[in-house]
Each structure stands twice: as C-alpha cells, then as structure tokens.
Enzyme design. Structure first.
Site, PDB file in Angstrom:
ATOM      1  CG  HIS A  92      -5.850  -2.579   0.893  1.00  0.00           C
ATOM      2  ND1 HIS A  92      -5.235  -2.122  -0.263  1.00  0.00           N
ATOM      3  CD2 HIS A  92      -5.226  -1.950   1.915  1.00  0.00           C
ATOM      4  CE1 HIS A  92      -4.291  -1.250   0.055  1.00  0.00           C
ATOM      5  NE2 HIS A  92      -4.259  -1.136   1.374  1.00  0.00           N
ATOM      6  CB  SER A 146      -0.968  -0.049   1.186  1.00  0.00           C
ATOM      7  OG  SER A 146      -2.014   0.883   1.035  1.00  0.00           O
ATOM      8  CG  ASP A 187      -7.068  -2.825  -2.788  1.00  0.00           C
ATOM      9  OD1 ASP A 187      -7.698  -2.032  -2.065  1.00  0.00           O
ATOM     10  OD2 ASP A 187      -5.846  -3.013  -2.707  1.00  0.00           O
TER      11      ASP A 187
END
Length: 219
Positions: free
Chosen positions: A195, A112, A163
């Site tokens: 995610h 991320s 996601d």
C-alpha cells in the site's frame, strides 16, 4: 460544510506565477505534509505547477481523514465521499480564483482515501479537469455515477499487486466501471508493491499529468 484551511504546498520550480495546479489528496490518517512528498519528483516535468496538499478537514489520530471509515460497505463509502466532496470543491474554487486558472489547468491526484475523493470530485466538476491520478484507491458510488452528469477527464490508476489495505482488485473494478462510462483509463499494477507508491508509479503519474496538461493547451 467543513472548510479546508491549511495544508502543505510547493511553489513552481520555475519561480514564476503558477500556470497549473496539481492538487494532492492524502489517505486516511495521513496529512498534506506527507502527501506533498510526491511533488519534488514531479517538478521537472511540471516546472510551472503549484502543488497543493491540503489536510482533510477531520482529525484522525495524529493525522486527518476525509471521513470516518467505521463502516466499509459500498453504500457507506459512497456516502462518505459525497459528504467530504463540498469541502474539496470549495477549496478548488478558491484556489482557481486566487491564481486566475481554470479546471483545464488542474490535475487531481489521490492516494487511498484521497483517490476515492479525487475520482468523486474530479468526475463531477462542472468543467472538466485536465487529469485524475489515483494511487492505491477505489471508485465509490459506481451505481450513482451511471446516472450522474459527468465530465470525462483522462484517468490513471496505479496499484500495488501486494496491497493488503485496498486489494488490487479495486483497480480492476474501477477501470471496468470508468471505461463503461466512456472515460479514458490507463492502469498500471506495480508488481510486489504493497500500500504505497513505488518509483515507477511515481514516474508514470508525472508523465501522465504532464501530457494531459499539455493536451489541454496550458502546459
């Protein structure tokens, strides 16, 4: 410049002196203690690697952040990554010197926001790193990259198809831009995954890093 002074680590499975470093950069609001959980699954492929998962320098709730995400425009994301990069570069410099290693023996892995940092830092090191792996992230500062002096390590991007935090379109945009810059990019979309990192993505990352370090002559 803020300094990275702590985090989590996992020593080489071989029990010997580290011959490679795998740097694990966590996501927004997380920590090195969370990110180091990826390492045990990679140790069989990388028995001589030291895994380092630093905490980002800024606190964010119960975790840490590389920079604040109050503004999500492309310009703000690029500026944020640029502001956080010196701390990571300094940490890399310290660890390479400490263990007598070079960038050819270093892989940078992010999740991320950590992927944003892995790409930002990894592509701009004076000497090329062995590999960059980015999970569930995006490429920041693409316009600036076209005019920057870059190294071109191989890159693996992995993203969940479901996601909702960083949509999978970010993977495709990053891959397109990196390929335009002449960088060797491999991608994988994990079907049905949100995610997070699934076992297939984890395995692909281990194989990619192991192969890249072997190709550098230091595995």
């Amino acid at each position: 410049m803020q300094k990275i002074v702590n985090g989590a680590s996992l020593q080489p499975l071989s029990g010997g002196t580290p011959r490679q470093i795998v740097l694990l950069l966590h996501g927004f609001g997380s920590s090195g203690s969370d990110m180091i959980a990826l390492a045990p699954a990679w140790q069989r492929d990388l028995p001589d690697a030291l895994f380092l998962a630093p905490h980002a320098p800024q606190r964010s709730g119960g975790g840490y952040q590389w920079w604040g995400l109050s503004e999500l425009s492309p310009q703000a994301l690029a500026a944020g990554a640029a502001s956080a990069a010196p701390a990571i570069d300094a940490f890399i410099d310290r660890k390479l010197e400490q263990y007598g290693l070079t960038e050819a023996q270093l892989a940078i892995v992010g999740f991320s926001q950590g992927t944003m940092m892995a790409l930002h830092v990894g592509l701009r090191r004076v000497h090329g790193v062995a590999a960059i792996v980015g999970y569930s992230g995006m490429l920041t500062g693409a316009a600036e990259l076209r005019h920057a002096k870059l190294t071109k390590p191989p890159v693996l991007l992995v993203h969940g198809s479901h996601d909702a935090v960083v949509p999978v379109a970010a993977l495709h945009a990053a891959a397109t831009e990196l390929k335009r810059l002449g960088i060797d990019v491999t991608t994988h979309v994990s079907n049905g995954v949100a995610h997070s990192v699934d076992p297939v993505g984890l395995r692909l990352g281990a194989e990619f890093v192991s192969k890249a370090l072997a190709a550098s002559g230091d595995a």
